[in-house]
Design a protein around this motif. Structure first.
Motif, short mmCIF file in Angstrom:
data_model
loop_
_atom_site.label_atom_id
_atom_site.label_comp_id
_atom_site.label_asym_id
_atom_site.label_seq_id
_atom_site.Cartn_x
_atom_site.Cartn_y
_atom_site.Cartn_z
N GLU A 124 2.81 37.17 -34.85
CA GLU A 124 1.54 37.42 -33.88
C GLU A 124 0.26 37.35 -34.68
O GLU A 124 -0.78 36.51 -34.56
N ILE A 125 0.02 38.07 -35.88
CA ILE A 125 -0.99 38.17 -36.60
C ILE A 125 -1.38 36.85 -37.47
O ILE A 125 -2.49 36.52 -37.62
N LEU A 126 -0.20 36.14 -37.98
CA LEU A 126 -0.44 34.84 -38.62
C LEU A 126 -0.94 33.89 -37.59
O LEU A 126 -1.59 32.91 -37.98
N GLY A 127 -0.38 33.83 -36.37
CA GLY A 127 -0.91 33.04 -35.16
C GLY A 127 -2.17 33.16 -35.18
O GLY A 127 -3.10 32.12 -34.72
N ARG A 128 -2.61 34.47 -34.90
CA ARG A 128 -4.31 34.44 -34.55
C ARG A 128 -5.13 33.96 -35.94
O ARG A 128 -5.87 33.35 -35.65
N MET A 129 -4.46 34.18 -37.17
CA MET A 129 -5.25 33.71 -38.27
C MET A 129 -5.17 32.07 -38.28
O MET A 129 -6.51 31.58 -38.55
N ARG A 130 -4.22 31.45 -37.90
CA ARG A 130 -3.87 30.11 -37.75
C ARG A 130 -4.96 29.54 -36.64
O ARG A 130 -5.57 28.58 -36.86
N HIS A 131 -4.81 30.23 -35.47
CA HIS A 131 -5.52 29.78 -34.57
C HIS A 131 -7.31 29.80 -34.89
O HIS A 131 -7.96 29.03 -34.58
#
Length: 171
Positions: free
Chosen positions: A159-166
């Motif tokens: 979830e955290i890395l997804g936010r960073m990537r987004h």
């Protein structure tokens, strides 16, 4: 499979030490971000080493495995080279290199696109499909099912890395 070890275990976390140095040098505001990014990069090295060690006996790297799986998941087992680069989010030169190696190993074939002479179609061979299946089974068992984190931590990390990537415009 365990985490790749250093020649000798370190007595302290070098990233925590670097964070203290950042603070000591007056960069306290940037210290948490430095520690996060450096930790992420080190975790990447650890994860990639585990993946590469698992794939090495099968004669493929992670980059080549990604190409095999993209073809494996396609309806026809083939895709234009340009689309492979786009879907993997890598430079076309990287795909060319991976395809060259896969083709030499007999895992894919390369043909001219029927409608565009400048384009190439990459097709998974039966041997390539078998290698993709073996590699996936090994990765699932030795790496993906045992990432070194709890299930809750894995979900939070994704979830955290997804936010960073987004936020970076990755998707």
């Amino acid at each position: 499979m365990g985490t790749p070890a250093l020649a000798a275990a370190l007595d302290a976390d070098p990233i925590a030490t670097a964070r203290e140095q950042w603070v000591g040098h007056g960069w306290a505001e940037a210290a948490p971000g430095m520690a996060a990014i450096t930790s992420l990069m080190r975790a990447h090295q650890i994860a990639l080493a585990r993946v590469e060690a698992t794939l090495k006996p099968l004669g493929v790297s992670f980059a080549r495995y990604e190409v095999l799986m993209l073809l494996r998941f396609s309806k026809r087992g083939s895709l234009p080279m340009k689309l492979i680069a786009s879907r993997l989010q890598v430079h076309p030169t990287s795909v060319t290199n991976a395809v060259d190696r896969l083709e030499s190993a007999g895992l894919v074939t390369r043909e001219a696109h029927p409608d565009d002479r400048r384009a190439l179609i990459i097709t998974l061979t039966p041997e390539g499909r078998a290698t993709a299946e073996k590699a996936t089974a090994a990765l699932n068992t030795e790496v993906f099912a045992q990432p070194g984190l709890s299930t809750r931590d894995v979900e939070q990390l994704v979830e955290i890395l997804g936010r960073m990537r987004h936020r970076a415009g990755d998707f």
